[in-house]
Design a protein around this motif. Structure first.
Motif, PDB file in Angstrom:
ATOM      1  N   UNK A  20     -98.965  18.254  83.406  1.00 39.07           N
ATOM      2  CA  UNK A  20     -97.827  18.180  84.314  1.00 39.07           C
ATOM      3  C   UNK A  20     -97.844  16.876  85.104  1.00 39.07           C
ATOM      4  N   UNK A  21     -96.658  16.277  85.244  1.00 39.04           N
ATOM      5  CA  UNK A  21     -96.505  15.080  86.071  1.00 39.04           C
ATOM      6  C   UNK A  21     -97.316  13.911  85.558  1.00 39.04           C
ATOM      7  N   UNK A  22     -98.035  13.261  86.469  1.00 39.38           N
ATOM      8  CA  UNK A  22     -98.871  12.114  86.104  1.00 39.38           C
ATOM      9  C   UNK A  22    -100.354  12.497  86.066  1.00 39.38           C
ATOM     10  N   UNK A  23    -100.623  13.787  85.805  1.00 40.96           N
ATOM     11  CA  UNK A  23    -102.005  14.286  85.842  1.00 40.96           C
ATOM     12  C   UNK A  23    -102.888  13.636  84.781  1.00 40.96           C
ATOM     13  N   UNK A  24    -102.318  13.258  83.646  1.00 33.63           N
ATOM     14  CA  UNK A  24    -103.140  12.642  82.602  1.00 33.63           C
ATOM     15  C   UNK A  24    -103.761  11.350  83.102  1.00 33.63           C
ATOM     16  N   UNK A  25    -102.948  10.490  83.716  1.00 31.52           N
ATOM     17  CA  UNK A  25    -103.472   9.213  84.198  1.00 31.52           C
ATOM     18  C   UNK A  25    -104.515   9.426  85.288  1.00 31.52           C
ATOM     19  N   UNK A  26    -104.254  10.393  86.167  1.00 27.83           N
ATOM     20  CA  UNK A  26    -105.221  10.692  87.227  1.00 27.83           C
ATOM     21  C   UNK A  26    -106.545  11.166  86.641  1.00 27.83           C
TER      22      UNK A  26
END
Length: 504
Positions: free
Chosen positions: A253-259
């Protein structure tokens, strides 16, 4: 039961490579065949001048013209012409390997995208799926992207220092791994998409390279391993967590991958190692994007240079990613509306897009992490490998250099321009601002006043900085120590931007 992937037979790959090389299918060969204007137009997505050029090609390059029409222009070609273009591989094996497909009228067309790609080191062949422009239906769920603006920008941004072990996360068709091969002894490349790994393996073999290709998400395939260089162009598209297309959607969800990618990086970098990745991040109303990315970095202990290259509004961002899948107008409208609804529910007003450069300090190099987060959007100021390497080196220099050393150092300017802005007034033109600019340097601009302009002009590498400040203080009738305290922050900023450097 696993699906048989295209180009799984190395004998077919080798035969295909031999036929393509024999035809002169490389960047120079294609450029010479098409001519400068048609070749440049094709690079901008205008295909018809290239088709015209191949139709008018001389007999001695007819084979190359057929290959260009197949793989670069999406043309249907007669069986006999294709047979002449691939005498070693043969049409039957190419169809069986998923490289070509046969039309109902007996003609052949390309089922994969195989195209030349060059850098300063050499010419390559890259295998991927054809994009939506070349097909009459939506792309596959496991579609494998080819050479695109994002992959090229990351390749240009990577620091090309020699490395023993390198990791490419989300390798896709293998573009980053191709460029890593020139300066890395061992390359591990991972992807969650089995089709991507198959096409990356074909790309590697066509170019005479060997990569350790592994299936899995993020760092799962390399648990417990460390690397000197990690690069990633991940599926960073911000959305509600669906995974419509593997190349863009992570399922998070959202930008969770980059985080999450950044969170895990420190455990997989060797001391002194570098990581560089493209990322997208959510921007909420009345929030500074830097705060969000800074929160990702906080627990890592890594030095960082984060450059936001673009800030997209929700409609523009969603439209960008809806345009490349080849879906119907109705499907685009439905998917776009649902996507925009989710953005609205989450209070998302924009998506930041940029490049992140991270470095793990060498053992014994203590101190607080050094982080710069900034927006640099101007054309011609893209992050490049040499600029990223120099930026990190300058930050290290500033962090380890005391003011006393700077005052004793002989500094000189890089090639720079002094730009001034003036407005007309009752007494003629009145200067309102001045800045020193280093052309081509990302964000390499420094606002200056009369005193700092004179100080920079005096930095010619012959006189210590402290002596220059004393001369200026005497000329303006001010205290030299006070002027030094005021000038040193300006000098440090000029060094950070590559405008000043110490003469060794």
């Amino acid at each position: 039961m696993s699906t048989i992937q295209p180009l799984h037979d190395v004998e077919v790959i080798d035969a295909l490579g031999a036929d393509l090389r024999a035809a002169g299918y490389d960047s120079d060969g294609v450029g010479n065949l098409l001519g400068e204007q048609a070749n440049e137009a094709l690079g901008r997505g205008i295909w018809w001048p290239a088709l015209r050029a191949t139709r008018q090609a001389a007999a001695e390059v007819a084979t190359l013209a057929t290959i260009v029409r197949l793989f670069l222009l999406g043309s249907d070609e007669p069986e006999e012409a294709v047979s002449q273009a691939f005498p070693t591989t043969g049409n039957r094996r190419l169809v069986a390997a998923g490289v070509l497909e046969r039309n109902d009228d007996g003609t052949l067309r390309a089922a994969l995208d195989i195209r030349p790609h060059a850098d300063d080191v050499r010419d390559y062949l890259v295998v991927s799926d054809q994009d939506a422009v070349m097909r009459s239906a939506p792309v596959r769920h496991d579609h494998v992207l080819g050479i695109g603006g994002a992959s090229v920008s990351l390749a240009r941004a990577v620091i090309r220092e020699p490395a023993r072990r390198a990791l490419d996360i989300g390798t896709g068709c293998g573009i980053q791994a191709l460029h890593l091969d020139a300066h890395c002894d061992e390359i591990v490349a991972t992807d969650t998409n089995e089709r991507a790994l198959a096409l990356a393996a074909a790309t590697a073999r066509l170019n005479g390279m060997t990569w350790d290709l592994r299936a899995g998400s993020l760092f799962e395939p390399v648990a417990g391993e460390r690397f000197d260089l990690i690069v990633s162009n991940p599926p960073f598209v911000v959305g509600a967590g669906a995974q419509d297309y593997i190349y863009r959607d992570s399922g998070m969800i959202g930008d969770a991958l980059c985080a999450e990618l950044i969170r895990q990086l420190p455990d997989h970098l060797n001391p002194g190692g570098t990581a560089q990745l493209l990322a997208n991040w959510i921007v909420h109303d009345d929030a500074d994007w830097r705060d969000r990315v800074r929160a990702w970095l906080e627990p890592t202990g890594l030095d960082a240079w984060v450059v936001q290259r673009e800030l997209a509004d929700p409609v523009s961002y969603i439209s960008l990613w809806l345009s490349d899948a080849g879906e119907s107008t109705e499907a685009i409208a439905e998917r776009g509306a649902a996507w925009l609804d989710w953005f609205t529910e989450q209070g998302i007003v924009g998506i930041g897009m940029g490049v992140i450069t991270l470095r793990k300090r060498a053992d014994g190099d203590a101190g607080e992490p050094d982080r710069v987060l900034e927006e640099i959007t101007a054309a011609g100021e893209e992050v490049t490998g040499p600029e990223a390497q120099a930026f990190l080196a300058r930050r290290t220099y500033l962090r380890t250099t005391a003011d006393a050393h700077l005052l004793a150092a002989r500094l000189t300017t890089s090639p720079v321009f002094l730009d001034s802005q003036s407005l007309p007034g009752d007494e003629g033109w009145q200067q309102i601002s001045s800045a020193v600019r280093r052309p081509g340097g990302p964000g390499a601009v420094l606002g200056v006043d009369e005193v700092s302009t004179a100080l920079l002009a005096g930095c010619r590498g012959t006189v210590p900085l402290g002596a220059l400040i004393e001369l200026l203080a005497d000329f303006h009738g001010v205290d030299a120590e006070a002027l030094a305290q005021a000038a040193l922050p300006v000098v440090r900023e000029a060094i950070e931007r590559g405008i000043l450097y110490e003469v060794r």
